[in-house]
Design a protein around this motif. Structure first.
Motif, PDB file in Angstrom:
ATOM      1  N   ASN A  25       0.811  -1.221   0.000  1.00  0.00           N
ATOM      2  CA  ASN A  25       0.000   0.000   0.000  1.00  0.00           C
ATOM      3  C   ASN A  25       0.842   1.267   0.000  1.00  0.00           C
ATOM      4  O   ASN A  25       0.306   2.359  -0.217  1.00  0.00           O
ATOM      5  N   ASN A  26       2.122   1.172   0.244  1.00  0.00           N
ATOM      6  CA  ASN A  26       3.001   2.339   0.238  1.00  0.00           C
ATOM      7  C   ASN A  26       3.891   2.423  -0.994  1.00  0.00           C
ATOM      8  O   ASN A  26       4.683   3.358  -1.121  1.00  0.00           O
ATOM      9  N   LEU A  27       3.783   1.451  -1.888  1.00  0.00           N
ATOM     10  CA  LEU A  27       4.567   1.490  -3.125  1.00  0.00           C
ATOM     11  C   LEU A  27       4.161   2.735  -3.910  1.00  0.00           C
ATOM     12  O   LEU A  27       2.983   2.923  -4.214  1.00  0.00           O
ATOM     13  N   PRO A  28       5.095   3.610  -4.216  1.00  0.00           N
ATOM     14  CA  PRO A  28       4.739   4.879  -4.860  1.00  0.00           C
ATOM     15  C   PRO A  28       4.490   4.742  -6.366  1.00  0.00           C
ATOM     16  O   PRO A  28       5.239   5.227  -7.200  1.00  0.00           O
ATOM     17  N   LEU A  29       3.403   4.038  -6.694  1.00  0.00           N
ATOM     18  CA  LEU A  29       3.064   3.800  -8.099  1.00  0.00           C
ATOM     19  C   LEU A  29       2.795   5.116  -8.815  1.00  0.00           C
ATOM     20  O   LEU A  29       2.052   5.953  -8.317  1.00  0.00           O
ATOM     21  N   PRO A  30       3.361   5.266  -9.991  1.00  0.00           N
ATOM     22  CA  PRO A  30       3.122   6.491 -10.758  1.00  0.00           C
ATOM     23  C   PRO A  30       1.866   6.373 -11.616  1.00  0.00           C
ATOM     24  O   PRO A  30       1.417   5.275 -11.941  1.00  0.00           O
ATOM     25  N   GLU A  31       1.307   7.511 -11.957  1.00  0.00           N
ATOM     26  CA  GLU A  31       0.308   7.549 -13.025  1.00  0.00           C
ATOM     27  C   GLU A  31       1.094   7.365 -14.322  1.00  0.00           C
ATOM     28  O   GLU A  31       2.147   7.968 -14.482  1.00  0.00           O
ATOM     29  N   VAL A  32       0.607   6.534 -15.206  1.00  0.00           N
ATOM     30  CA  VAL A  32       1.323   6.331 -16.465  1.00  0.00           C
ATOM     31  C   VAL A  32       0.413   6.677 -17.637  1.00  0.00           C
ATOM     32  O   VAL A  32      -0.797   6.442 -17.596  1.00  0.00           O
ATOM     33  N   ASP A  34      -1.015   6.343 -21.531  1.00  0.00           N
ATOM     34  CA  ASP A  34      -1.368   5.164 -22.330  1.00  0.00           C
ATOM     35  C   ASP A  34      -0.155   4.643 -23.087  1.00  0.00           C
ATOM     36  O   ASP A  34       0.044   3.433 -23.208  1.00  0.00           O
ATOM     37  N   SER A  35       0.670   5.561 -23.580  1.00  0.00           N
ATOM     38  CA  SER A  35       1.870   5.170 -24.315  1.00  0.00           C
ATOM     39  C   SER A  35       2.835   4.395 -23.419  1.00  0.00           C
ATOM     40  O   SER A  35       3.364   3.350 -23.818  1.00  0.00           O
ATOM     41  N   ALA A  36       3.059   4.899 -22.217  1.00  0.00           N
ATOM     42  CA  ALA A  36       3.958   4.210 -21.285  1.00  0.00           C
ATOM     43  C   ALA A  36       3.389   2.850 -20.900  1.00  0.00           C
ATOM     44  O   ALA A  36       4.121   1.860 -20.817  1.00  0.00           O
ATOM     45  N   ARG A  37       2.087   2.798 -20.673  1.00  0.00           N
ATOM     46  CA  ARG A  37       1.437   1.526 -20.320  1.00  0.00           C
ATOM     47  C   ARG A  37       1.631   0.508 -21.443  1.00  0.00           C
ATOM     48  O   ARG A  37       1.954  -0.652 -21.191  1.00  0.00           O
ATOM     49  N   GLU A  38       1.472   0.938 -22.684  1.00  0.00           N
ATOM     50  CA  GLU A  38       1.664   0.039 -23.822  1.00  0.00           C
ATOM     51  C   GLU A  38       3.100  -0.458 -23.896  1.00  0.00           C
ATOM     52  O   GLU A  38       3.346  -1.635 -24.193  1.00  0.00           O
ATOM     53  N   LYS A  39       4.067   0.415 -23.604  1.00  0.00           N
ATOM     54  CA  LYS A  39       5.477   0.002 -23.627  1.00  0.00           C
ATOM     55  C   LYS A  39       5.763  -1.006 -22.518  1.00  0.00           C
ATOM     56  O   LYS A  39       6.510  -1.972 -22.728  1.00  0.00           O
ATOM     57  N   ILE A  40       5.181  -0.794 -21.345  1.00  0.00           N
ATOM     58  CA  ILE A  40       5.383  -1.727 -20.232  1.00  0.00           C
ATOM     59  C   ILE A  40       4.773  -3.085 -20.577  1.00  0.00           C
ATOM     60  O   ILE A  40       5.398  -4.137 -20.361  1.00  0.00           O
ATOM     61  N   ILE A  41       3.580  -3.076 -21.129  1.00  0.00           N
ATOM     62  CA  ILE A  41       2.918  -4.332 -21.503  1.00  0.00           C
ATOM     63  C   ILE A  41       3.726  -5.062 -22.571  1.00  0.00           C
ATOM     64  O   ILE A  41       3.941  -6.282 -22.479  1.00  0.00           O
ATOM     65  N   ALA A  42       4.198  -4.343 -23.569  1.00  0.00           N
ATOM     66  CA  ALA A  42       5.000  -4.973 -24.632  1.00  0.00           C
ATOM     67  C   ALA A  42       6.287  -5.559 -24.070  1.00  0.00           C
ATOM     68  O   ALA A  42       6.697  -6.667 -24.444  1.00  0.00           O
ATOM     69  N   ALA A  43       6.925  -4.833 -23.154  1.00  0.00           N
ATOM     70  CA  ALA A  43       8.165  -5.344 -22.549  1.00  0.00           C
ATOM     71  C   ALA A  43       7.880  -6.572 -21.694  1.00  0.00           C
ATOM     72  O   ALA A  43       8.670  -7.521 -21.681  1.00  0.00           O
ATOM     73  N   GLY A  44       6.766  -6.579 -20.994  1.00  0.00           N
ATOM     74  CA  GLY A  44       6.378  -7.763 -20.213  1.00  0.00           C
ATOM     75  C   GLY A  44       6.108  -8.960 -21.104  1.00  0.00           C
ATOM     76  O   GLY A  44       6.504 -10.089 -20.789  1.00  0.00           O
ATOM     77  N   ARG A  45       5.459  -8.713 -22.225  1.00  0.00           N
ATOM     78  CA  ARG A  45       5.216  -9.804 -23.186  1.00  0.00           C
ATOM     79  C   ARG A  45       6.524 -10.347 -23.742  1.00  0.00           C
ATOM     80  O   ARG A  45       6.647 -11.553 -23.987  1.00  0.00           O
ATOM     81  N   ALA A  46       7.504  -9.469 -23.942  1.00  0.00           N
ATOM     82  CA  ALA A  46       8.810  -9.924 -24.437  1.00  0.00           C
ATOM     83  C   ALA A  46       9.476 -10.863 -23.435  1.00  0.00           C
ATOM     84  O   ALA A  46      10.149 -11.818 -23.825  1.00  0.00           O
ATOM     85  N   VAL A  47       9.280 -10.605 -22.140  1.00  0.00           N
ATOM     86  CA  VAL A  47       9.802 -11.519 -21.112  1.00  0.00           C
ATOM     87  C   VAL A  47       9.122 -12.879 -21.248  1.00  0.00           C
ATOM     88  O   VAL A  47       9.786 -13.931 -21.250  1.00  0.00           O
ATOM     89  N   ASP A  84      11.433   1.689 -14.903  1.00  0.00           N
ATOM     90  CA  ASP A  84      12.219   2.715 -14.205  1.00  0.00           C
ATOM     91  C   ASP A  84      11.862   4.104 -14.721  1.00  0.00           C
ATOM     92  O   ASP A  84      11.703   5.047 -13.934  1.00  0.00           O
ATOM     93  N   LYS A  85      11.723   4.234 -16.019  1.00  0.00           N
ATOM     94  CA  LYS A  85      11.370   5.531 -16.606  1.00  0.00           C
ATOM     95  C   LYS A  85       9.992   5.972 -16.125  1.00  0.00           C
ATOM     96  O   LYS A  85       9.776   7.137 -15.814  1.00  0.00           O
ATOM     97  N   ALA A  86       9.046   5.041 -16.053  1.00  0.00           N
ATOM     98  CA  ALA A  86       7.700   5.372 -15.570  1.00  0.00           C
ATOM     99  C   ALA A  86       7.737   5.880 -14.130  1.00  0.00           C
ATOM    100  O   ALA A  86       6.945   6.742 -13.749  1.00  0.00           O
ATOM    101  N   PHE A  87       8.669   5.364 -13.332  1.00  0.00           N
ATOM    102  CA  PHE A  87       8.807   5.794 -11.941  1.00  0.00           C
ATOM    103  C   PHE A  87       9.592   7.095 -11.815  1.00  0.00           C
ATOM    104  O   PHE A  87       9.723   7.628 -10.729  1.00  0.00           O
ATOM    105  N   GLY A  88      10.146   7.584 -12.927  1.00  0.00           N
ATOM    106  CA  GLY A  88      10.821   8.873 -12.888  1.00  0.00           C
ATOM    107  C   GLY A  88      12.316   8.832 -13.050  1.00  0.00           C
ATOM    108  O   GLY A  88      12.971   9.872 -12.899  1.00  0.00           O
TER     109      GLY A  88
END
Length: 113
Positions: A25-32, A34-47, A84-88
């Motif tokens: 509950n204290n993890l400082p999640l950023p607002e992302v 749509d573009s950043a979200r798509e990049k994160i999803i694509a990178a996760g799929r690559a894993v 990391d970029k999404a977190f700043g």
């Protein structure tokens, strides 16, 4: 998340201690965006795709530090960079300490600390 967990959650014996109120509950999640979200999803799929190259391997085999497939390692590095970029992060982070600095800076910004 694991960098945050190791910094805030503590341990029971040698095991990591997870807590919804202290860690999650204290993890400082950023607002992302749509573009950043798509990049994160694509990178996760690559894993997942990199792991699928060796379907007979268990997760323990995939993540054996002495035998990790280079394709999987590269996929995780790419995922780390976009998260990391999404977190700043302003530059590629090389160590867990650098990642924790970004996380705690973000936490301070969110809490006014």
């Amino acid at each position: 998340f694991m960098a945050w967990q190791r910094a805030t959650g503590g341990r029971i014996k040698s095991d990591l201690r997870f807590s919804a109120t202290v860690v999650w509950n204290n993890l400082p999640l950023p607002e992302v965006s749509d573009s950043a979200r798509e990049k994160i999803i694509a990178a996760g799929r690559a894993v997942l795709d990199a792991r699928a190259l060796h379907p007979g391997r268990s997760l323990a085999d995939h993540y054996n530090p002495l035998a990790m497939d280079p394709t999987l390692l590269k996929a995780h590095d790419a995922l780390d960079r976009v998260v990391d970029k999404a977190f700043g992060a302003r530059k590629p982070l090389r160590t867990e300490e650098e990642r924790q600095e970004v996380l705690f800076k973000r936490y301070a910004e969110l809490t006014g600390a």
